[in-house]
Motif scaffolding. Structure first.
Motif, mmCIF file in Angstrom:
data_model
loop_
_atom_site.group_PDB
_atom_site.id
_atom_site.type_symbol
_atom_site.label_atom_id
_atom_site.label_comp_id
_atom_site.label_asym_id
_atom_site.label_seq_id
_atom_site.Cartn_x
_atom_site.Cartn_y
_atom_site.Cartn_z
ATOM 1 N N ASP A 9 40.767 56.293 49.847
ATOM 2 C CA ASP A 9 39.588 55.685 49.235
ATOM 3 C C ASP A 9 39.966 54.882 47.990
ATOM 4 O O ASP A 9 39.453 53.786 47.762
ATOM 5 C CB ASP A 9 38.551 56.747 48.875
ATOM 6 N N ALA A 10 40.868 55.428 47.185
ATOM 7 C CA ALA A 10 41.300 54.730 45.967
ATOM 8 C C ALA A 10 42.035 53.442 46.309
ATOM 9 O O ALA A 10 41.813 52.391 45.692
ATOM 10 C CB ALA A 10 42.184 55.643 45.120
ATOM 11 N N VAL A 11 42.907 53.497 47.289
ATOM 12 C CA VAL A 11 43.656 52.304 47.695
ATOM 13 C C VAL A 11 42.702 51.256 48.271
ATOM 14 O O VAL A 11 42.883 50.054 48.048
ATOM 15 C CB VAL A 11 44.779 52.676 48.685
ATOM 16 N N ALA A 12 41.678 51.682 48.975
ATOM 17 C CA ALA A 12 40.709 50.744 49.539
ATOM 18 C C ALA A 12 39.993 49.951 48.439
ATOM 19 O O ALA A 12 39.656 48.781 48.635
ATOM 20 C CB ALA A 12 39.692 51.482 50.403
ATOM 21 N N VAL A 13 39.802 50.566 47.286
ATOM 22 C CA VAL A 13 39.137 49.888 46.175
ATOM 23 C C VAL A 13 39.969 48.703 45.687
ATOM 24 O O VAL A 13 39.430 47.656 45.336
ATOM 25 C CB VAL A 13 38.856 50.866 45.006
ATOM 26 N N ILE A 14 41.281 48.836 45.684
ATOM 27 C CA ILE A 14 42.131 47.754 45.159
ATOM 28 C C ILE A 14 42.703 46.859 46.254
ATOM 29 O O ILE A 14 43.539 46.014 45.981
ATOM 30 C CB ILE A 14 43.271 48.298 44.275
ATOM 31 N N ARG A 15 42.232 47.024 47.479
ATOM 32 C CA ARG A 15 42.754 46.224 48.577
ATOM 33 C C ARG A 15 42.459 44.751 48.334
ATOM 34 O O ARG A 15 41.555 44.403 47.601
ATOM 35 C CB ARG A 15 42.186 46.677 49.910
ATOM 36 N N GLY A 16 43.233 43.941 48.966
ATOM 37 C CA GLY A 16 43.052 42.504 48.822
ATOM 38 C C GLY A 16 44.070 41.927 47.859
ATOM 39 O O GLY A 16 44.397 42.526 46.849
ATOM 40 N N ARG A 17 44.540 40.765 48.211
ATOM 41 C CA ARG A 17 45.597 40.121 47.424
ATOM 42 C C ARG A 17 45.176 39.817 45.997
ATOM 43 O O ARG A 17 45.996 39.820 45.089
ATOM 44 C CB ARG A 17 45.999 38.836 48.141
ATOM 45 N N TRP A 18 43.900 39.555 45.763
ATOM 46 C CA TRP A 18 43.461 39.026 44.476
ATOM 47 C C TRP A 18 42.733 40.030 43.588
ATOM 48 O O TRP A 18 42.410 39.717 42.440
ATOM 49 C CB TRP A 18 42.564 37.818 44.716
ATOM 50 N N THR A 19 42.480 41.225 44.055
ATOM 51 C CA THR A 19 41.676 42.180 43.286
ATOM 52 C C THR A 19 42.275 42.473 41.922
ATOM 53 O O THR A 19 41.590 42.382 40.899
ATOM 54 C CB THR A 19 41.494 43.490 44.083
ATOM 55 N N ILE A 20 43.541 42.818 41.874
ATOM 56 C CA ILE A 20 44.164 43.159 40.592
ATOM 57 C C ILE A 20 44.229 41.929 39.697
ATOM 58 O O ILE A 20 44.019 42.032 38.479
ATOM 59 C CB ILE A 20 45.554 43.789 40.803
#
Length: 132
Positions: A9-20
């Protein structure tokens, strides 16, 4: 809930190339949509050195911001009027996520073949509780 499920669940929150990149840019200050897009693409151009990488598009930024809002990582503020500006800023939850992600980025820097850019981590102030 299992440890594995919480991690997924935590990893899903930061998924995507541009989120961070979006969160780290907002860690510096509240930013208008157009400035956010330009800043991220400028930073990417300077640091990547790879002309073949595609820039962040309007559609992808909009989707990334929507997901971040759904997870309460950012807040959206719109001015009044027909053509008002839209501003985004991190929530306390978003700042906490960046503090949690920093050790992962440091690990990636330490063990990457290319070395990475530790100065970029410091510049983003993603390990602090406040903007630069």
């Amino acid at each position: 809930m299992s440890y594995q499920q919480r991690l997924n669940d935590a990893v899903a929150v930061i998924r995507g190339r541009w989120t961070i990149a979006v969160l780290a840019t907002l860690a510096l200050r509240e930013t208008q949509y157009t400035d956010l897009l330009a800043t991220i693409n400028d930073n990417e151009r300077r640091s990547a050195g790879d002309a073949t990488r595609r820039p962040l598009s309007d559609r992808v930024l909009t989707d990334t911001l929507r997901r971040a809002r759904e997870h309460d990582l950012i807040e959206r503020r719109a001015g009044t009027g027909n053509f008002s500006s839209v501003w985004y800023r991190l929530t306390p939850k978003g700042r906490a996520l960046l503090r949690a992600v920093r050790p992962l980025l440091e690990w990636a820097h330490e063990y990457s073949e290319e070395g990475g850019d530790a100065a970029a981590l410091r510049k983003l102030n993603i390990g602090t509780g406040h903007p630069g």
